[in-house]
Enzyme design. Structure first.
Site, PDB file in Angstrom:
ATOM      1  N   CYS A 271       1.731   3.112   0.474  1.00 17.22           N
ATOM      2  CA  CYS A 271       1.378   4.514   0.339  1.00 17.22           C
ATOM      3  C   CYS A 271       0.367   4.709   1.424  1.00 17.22           C
ATOM      4  CB  CYS A 271       0.668   4.801  -0.948  1.00 17.22           C
ATOM      5  SG  CYS A 271       1.714   4.295  -2.382  1.00 17.22           S
ATOM      6  N   ALA A 272       0.840   4.956   2.667  1.00 17.98           N
ATOM      7  CA  ALA A 272       0.199   4.567   3.932  1.00 17.98           C
ATOM      8  C   ALA A 272      -0.535   5.979   4.652  1.00 17.98           C
ATOM      9  CB  ALA A 272       0.916   3.960   5.147  1.00 17.98           C
ATOM     10  N   PRO A 274      -3.091   8.836   5.448  1.00 18.09           N
ATOM     11  CA  PRO A 274      -2.743   9.311   6.676  1.00 18.09           C
ATOM     12  C   PRO A 274      -2.661   8.201   7.877  1.00 18.09           C
ATOM     13  CG  PRO A 274      -5.027   9.894   6.422  1.00 18.09           C
ATOM     14  CD  PRO A 274      -4.332   9.188   5.132  1.00 18.09           C
ATOM     15  N   LYS A 277      -5.765   2.457   6.943  1.00 21.51           N
ATOM     16  CA  LYS A 277      -5.387   1.378   6.563  1.00 21.51           C
ATOM     17  C   LYS A 277      -4.388   0.603   7.609  1.00 21.51           C
ATOM     18  CE  LYS A 277      -7.376   2.353   2.083  1.00 21.51           C
ATOM     19  NZ  LYS A 277      -7.308   3.696   2.217  1.00 21.51           N
ATOM     20  N   ASP A 295       5.318   6.140   3.398  1.00 21.41           N
ATOM     21  CA  ASP A 295       4.680   7.487   2.649  1.00 21.41           C
ATOM     22  C   ASP A 295       6.104   8.344   2.152  1.00 21.41           C
ATOM     23  OD1 ASP A 295       1.898   8.605   2.081  1.00 21.41           O
ATOM     24  OD2 ASP A 295       3.394  10.314   2.123  1.00 21.41           O
ATOM     25  N   ASP A 322       9.951   7.069  -1.724  1.00 16.74           N
ATOM     26  CA  ASP A 322       9.165   7.086  -2.942  1.00 16.74           C
ATOM     27  C   ASP A 322       8.776   5.529  -3.013  1.00 16.74           C
ATOM     28  OD1 ASP A 322       8.139   6.779  -5.414  1.00 16.74           O
ATOM     29  OD2 ASP A 322       9.246   8.356  -6.223  1.00 16.74           O
ATOM     30  N   ASP A 341      -2.267   0.770  -1.750  1.00 14.69           N
ATOM     31  CA  ASP A 341      -3.358   1.886  -2.171  1.00 14.69           C
ATOM     32  C   ASP A 341      -2.988   2.947  -3.023  1.00 14.69           C
ATOM     33  OD1 ASP A 341      -6.088   2.407  -1.346  1.00 14.69           O
ATOM     34  OD2 ASP A 341      -5.163   4.145  -0.272  1.00 14.69           O
ATOM     35  N   CYS A 394      -9.214   4.803  -4.468  1.00 16.35           N
ATOM     36  CA  CYS A 394     -10.864   5.303  -4.453  1.00 16.35           C
ATOM     37  C   CYS A 394     -11.182   6.040  -5.638  1.00 16.35           C
ATOM     38  CB  CYS A 394     -10.722   6.439  -3.282  1.00 16.35           C
ATOM     39  SG  CYS A 394      -9.393   7.677  -3.568  1.00 16.35           S
TER      40      CYS A 394
END
Length: 465
Positions: A271-272, A274, A277, A295, A322, A341, A394
């Site tokens: 899930c990269a 923007p 990471k 993404d 997905d 992430d 986060c």
């Protein structure tokens, strides 16, 4: 169809009207404050000081919403739901100015608010606004809290957080710990950037910043990080344009450090967007090897490409899918490192996105926890034997973090928590008392620890055959 909400009186003029317009949209549409503010500032063309004032008014008002509404509910009949939304935004914003922005003369705040009320509405609204704000000035803001409040109720009112969230944090971290977190969430975020070691060094950039009059220092948490005080927008600097650094929170910088990828490896960032990471992983690999950055949204895939191009990284390959379907699109056991992430409640970034604390619910956390468990199940088969699965969020909700990881390990004995993190990553965490001992391989960073975002990171190792 989305209902069109007409802003009374025409285009917003000046810092206070721009801020009020943004607050109105956040309140009535559930809009994201950052996106709305950026659009409003671009359209208004305010001077730099006025743009800074509008920004402070928006974020400060949302941050202190509970406390502001408590002060206004006894002074405005029918507050808040029976008050017209734009008037509600004006009174909240003005209350914030009078209480927390003491550098602005009180009479100027009242006069400007009354003028806006008359211009946007009519003399009657101007009279209401004038009466309420002058009563606040006359009586003061130290309205006594009701007697018999529980610790959670007191913290909720004093530090302006929803009661259910404070209760959760007290249960997890105690009254003092919960109060520290709530207080930290109301502090302005500092600006931080991650140095690109392929182009420069932290020491060189810090020296150049000092020459340019920017007060900055090495991050105490992230080896590649710098923290700048009152720097303006670092995106507009030559260091950023030349790919010498990337804007990123210090806590977020730890994720790639924990992943510890080596040159020549194959790495998947599930899930990269923007791309912060992703590009950090590539820099750590000296741009040697392959990083697949995925993404679900095509426009977000474009953001990853833009970041990789700006940094001149060639090892990054982007794709759109997905994350739940990646195991059907990619070869099983084909990656040395898989980073998930995961989408989360975001309760660690309230300092940057204050509306999160008012928009999220306990039900949201439960639903996200279920999604995160499904994502872990689906991406785990892509890890090579002996490879690493890094999970991060986060947020500071246990269901989304430690509980999710431990439940996954219980279901998958081929994976085990891996505490062998790089020494440079562990050292500041240990010195700050941020690690449970013995360290098992996962850490929960809280927003009051380093002034950075609240973040959770775990590293799992897949057993070799």
């Amino acid at each position: 169809m989305t209902k069109t909400i007409r802003w009374p009186g025409g285009k917003p003029q000046g810092a206070r009207e721009v801020a009020m317009s943004v607050l109105h949209k956040v309140d009535t549409r559930g809009a994201y404050s950052g996106l709305e503010l950026n659009q409003a500032l671009q359209a208004a063309g305010l001077s730099r000081p006025d743009a800074a004032l509008a920004t402070e008014l928006v974020y400060g008002t949302i941050q202190r919403l509970n406390t502001i509404d408590f002060a206004l509910q006894s002074r405005v009949k029918g507050w808040p739901n029976k008050i017209e939304p734009w008037v509600r935004a004006l009174l909240r914003m003005s209350c914030y100015q009078l209480r927390w922005l003491t550098r602005v003369p009180a009479h100027a705040v009242v006069d400007e608010a009354v003028a806006i009320a008359k211009r946007r509405g009519h003399a009657g609204i101007g009279g209401l606004v004038n009466g309420v704000l002058r009563a606040l000035l006359r009586e003061g803001f130290a309205t006594a809290l009701p007697q018999g409040l529980s610790p959670a109720e007191r913290i909720s009112l004093e530090h302006s957080h929803p009661l259910w969230l404070v209760e959760r944090w007290i249960a997890a971290y105690g009254e003092a710990g919960a109060e520290r977190m709530c207080a930290a969430n109301n502090e302005p975020p500092h600006a931080s950037a991650r140095i690109n070691p392929l182009k420069t060094t932290r020491e060189r950039v810090l020296a150049e910043m000092a020459e340019a009059g920017i007060e900055a220092a090495a991050s105490p948490l992230a080896p590649e990080g710098v923290v700048a005080l009152r720097p303006g927008n670092l995106v507009h600097t030559e260091w950023y344009k030349q790919g010498q650094f990337t804007i990123q929170d210090e806590s977020s910088m730890l994720v790639a450090s924990v992943a510890d990828p080596r040159p020549g490896m194959r790495v998947l960032d599930c899930c990269a967007a923007p791309g912060g990471k992703t590009t950090h992983l590539a820099e750590k690999m000296r741009d040697e090897g392959k990083i697949v950055a995925n993404d679900v949204h095509p426009h977000k895939e474009a953001l990853i490409k833009q970041q990789a191009d700006r940094l001149q990284l060639t090892s990054v390959q982007t794709m759109t899918a997905d994350a739940l379907e990646l195991a059907d699109r990619l070869e099983p056991e084909s990656f040395d490192v898989v980073l998930l992430d995961a989408p989360c409640s975001g309760l660690g970034v309230i300092r940057r996105k204050p509306e999160i604390k008012w928009n999220k619910t306990a039900e949201d956390i439960a639903q996200l926890s279920e999604l995160q468990s499904r994502l872990l199940e689906r991406v785990a088969p892509l890890v090579k034997p002996g490879g690493a699965l890094v999970y991060s969020t986060c947020t500071i909700a246990a269901e989304e973090n430690g509980e999710a990881v431990l439940a996954f390990v219980e279901r998958h004995p081929e994976f085990a928590l891996d505490p062998e993190w790089p020494a440079e990553t562990l050292k500041p965490l240990r010195e700050a008392g941020g690690l449970a001992e013995p360290f098992t391989g996962m850490v929960q960073l809280l927003p009051d620890m380093f002034g950075s975002d609240g973040f959770f990171i775990a590293r799992l190792r897949k057993q070799s055959c």
